[in-house]
Design a protein around this motif. Structure first.
Motif, short mmCIF file in Angstrom:
data_model
loop_
_atom_site.label_atom_id
_atom_site.label_comp_id
_atom_site.label_asym_id
_atom_site.label_seq_id
_atom_site.Cartn_x
_atom_site.Cartn_y
_atom_site.Cartn_z
N GLU A 1 0.83 -1.20 0.00
CA GLU A 1 0.00 0.00 0.00
C GLU A 1 0.87 1.25 0.00
O GLU A 1 0.53 2.26 -0.62
CB GLU A 1 -0.91 -0.01 1.23
N ARG B 1 -1.24 -4.00 1.47
CA ARG B 1 -2.67 -3.71 1.27
C ARG B 1 -3.50 -4.66 2.12
O ARG B 1 -3.21 -5.86 2.21
CB ARG B 1 -3.05 -3.90 -0.20
N ARG C 1 -5.76 -3.93 -7.69
CA ARG C 1 -5.53 -2.51 -7.41
C ARG C 1 -6.52 -1.69 -8.22
O ARG C 1 -7.10 -2.16 -9.21
CB ARG C 1 -4.09 -2.13 -7.77
N ARG C 2 -6.70 -0.43 -7.82
CA ARG C 2 -7.66 0.44 -8.49
C ARG C 2 -7.11 1.04 -9.78
O ARG C 2 -7.87 1.47 -10.65
CB ARG C 2 -8.09 1.57 -7.55
N THR D 1 3.99 -1.13 4.24
CA THR D 1 2.66 -1.57 4.69
C THR D 1 1.96 -2.28 3.54
O THR D 1 1.87 -1.75 2.43
CB THR D 1 1.81 -0.38 5.14
#
Length: 524
Positions: free
Chosen positions: A82, A98, A218-219, A96
């Motif tokens: 992330e 996701r 993922r977006r 970090t």
């Protein structure tokens, strides 16, 4: 001679393909949401850390996931991660993951999986070993956090974690990541967009990869290996066919949807079909052909004997013999790091001029006395055609050559031994060969890697390249490394070229990539 060999093989295979197609269709092959694919070869090694074979990497990118990934511009982007922070002294990196990611067995992806996976992977890879040597510790920070502490600044941290070059740092579940480095994993469990179906795996025939419904893409828009990996089909059926011509005939007959490598003598026939499209690539997505030499056994344990080969390879002749049309090949390329690429150089290539007469005289001045050169050839492949051209030149120069034909899986097994072979022919994705850090046969200098070539100056200069702060310094180092590589001769390049893929027009969303990628692909 090589061109006629390809032509005969194509005609013979074409005549029998329709009959063979009925034998190779697994159950449910015509399901509307199943893609039926013929890739470069059968997936023989399923553990993604255990080989640099491109077919295992292709398999791996569909089954496993990576912390970072390369986009179409060569930039490294977050994938499983992330975000991350870096300390002011660039020694502490905190990452970090996701949230919500799962493995195919339903267990959540955690920082423990990441740390153990990287610890198992690092010794297997040239860049991984650099990261291992530069780091002081790699520890978990809660369920989704992990921290990398370096002993000294290492500018390539993200490049290493997002490298597309095999072996790729895929993330495994903890229990598999604990598998000793010299043993293969016993289950194929990843967290990627597809999952492996062991109950639908028939070695020598087909394997099925099924959409993983719990994958969280993922977006961002998909971009080569980065971005959102949205699966739009139910499954992939990876077929094994006896040769490329059989695959091309099956493609025309609508028995398969996609063929990774099209036989060059079938291009015009495929282009005439309204139902077929060709995917022709250039630049970083071209290939580099190499003859890999075994430095651990005679006669190529002698550097003087190895260097004779530079005078026996004329790239244009090899590519013409294979039948590669001019629009799909590059001119004679002397650069280990590809031509028309960021680090292209002619350094060290001054004596690499084709001349059988000069090669014969040079060989006579060495200690070579007729020891057999055991040449492993992948039967029916363009690599074999490249080998046939070189074999004729080697014999004319005075080498004794013993040709042994086999499939690629057998080559992979044989090359793991230090004896019993002298050389083999292979080609690799250009993205793998662009720098001294990733070129299979330079990056693995002085490593326990098939071929066992070693000049200790090369790893030292490669580390300097990894730590270089400016493009100019990297350019200087690539030239210096290439001069040493020409003298060492870990491999001899036989050409730079494109192999077009072919697919039926019922498919949409295919990536413009030499890596076969099937997320975001739809089938009408």
């Amino acid at each position: 001679m090589s061109q006629s060999l390809i032509g005969r093989r194509g005609l013979m295979a074409g005549g029998s393909a329709l009959a063979a197609a009925g034998l190779i269709r697994p159950p449910g092959a015509r399901a509307a949401s199943q893609l039926n694919l013929v890739l470069e070869s059968e997936v023989v090694i399923l553990d993604p850390y255990m080989t640099t074979a491109a077919i295992t990497r292709t398999f791996g990118f569909h089954i496993f996931d990576t912390l970072y990934a390369m986009d179409g511009q060569g930039r490294i982007q977050p994938q499983m991660v992330e975000g991350h922070t870096t300390s002011a002294d660039r020694l502490t990196w905190t990452f970090t993951l996701r949230p919500g990611m799962k493995f195919h067995d339903g267990t959540p992806v955690t920082s423990t999986d990441v740390v153990l996976s990287l610890q198992r992977w690092m010794p297997k890879d040239a860049l991984g070993r650099m990261l291992r040597d530069a780091h002081a510790s790699l520890t978990t920070k809660g369920t989704l956090g992990f921290e990398l502490v370096l002993k000294r600044p290492f500018p390539l941290v993200l490049d290493v974690l997002g490298k597309p070059n095999a072996p790729v740092p895929f993330i495994l579940p903890e229990r598999l990541a604990r598998t000793p480095g010299d043993a293969r994993i016993t289950e194929i469990i990843g967290s990627g967009p597809f999952r492996f179906r062991p109950d639908q795996y028939r070695p020598g025939n087909y394997m099925v990869l099924e959409k993983f419904p719990d994958y969280v893409p993922r977006r961002e828009a998909p971009d080569f290996l980065a971005g959102g990996k949205v699966v739009k089909v139910d499954s992939l059926s990876l077929r094994v066919m006896p040769d490329q011509a059989t695959g091309a005939t099956a493609l025309l007959a609508n028995e398969i949807d996609y063929q990774q490598y099209v036989p060059f003598d079938w291009i015009q026939r495929l282009e005439r079909s309204r139902d077929i499209r060709l995917l022709s690539l250039g630049g970083l997505h071209q290939f580099q052909g190499n003859f890999r030499l075994n430095h651990a056994a005679p006669p190529f344990d002698d550097p003087a004997v190895r260097r004779v080969l530079w005078k026996l390879v004329e790239q244009n002749t090899v590519l013409q013999a294979i039948g590669i049309p001019e629009r799909f090949r590059a001119p004679q390329c002397p650069s280990f790091w590809m031509c028309d690429a960021p680090y292209s150089t002619t350094a060290g290539a001054e004596g690499a001029t084709f001349s059988i007469a000069e090669a014969r005289a040079e060989l006579a001045r060495t200690a070579y006395r007729g020891q057999p050169v055991i040449f492993l050839e992948v039967a029916g492949s363009i690599s074999q055609t490249a080998a046939l051209v070189l074999v004729e030149n080697m014999k004319a120069a005075g080498f004794t050559v013993e040709e042994q034909q086999m499939d690629w899986g057998t080559v992979l097994a044989r090359r793991a031994r230090r004896d019993g072979w002298s050389m083999f022919s292979v080609y690799s994705n250009g993205v793998d060969m662009l720098t001294p850090l990733t070129h299979f046969y330079v990056a693995n200098t002085c490593a326990d890697y098939p071929g066992w070539s070693c000049d200790p100056r090369i790893p030292a200069l490669t580390r300097d390249f990894a730590n270089a702060e400016t493009p100019a310094e990297r350019q200087r180092l690539t030239a210096e490394i290439q001069r040493l590589a020409y003298a060492l001769t870990p491999s001899v390049m036989w050409g730079q070229f494109t192999i077009p893929a072919a697919y039926r027009t019922s498919l949409s969303g295919l990536m413009q990539s030499s890596f076969p990628i099937f997320w975001n692909v739809e089938k009408a």
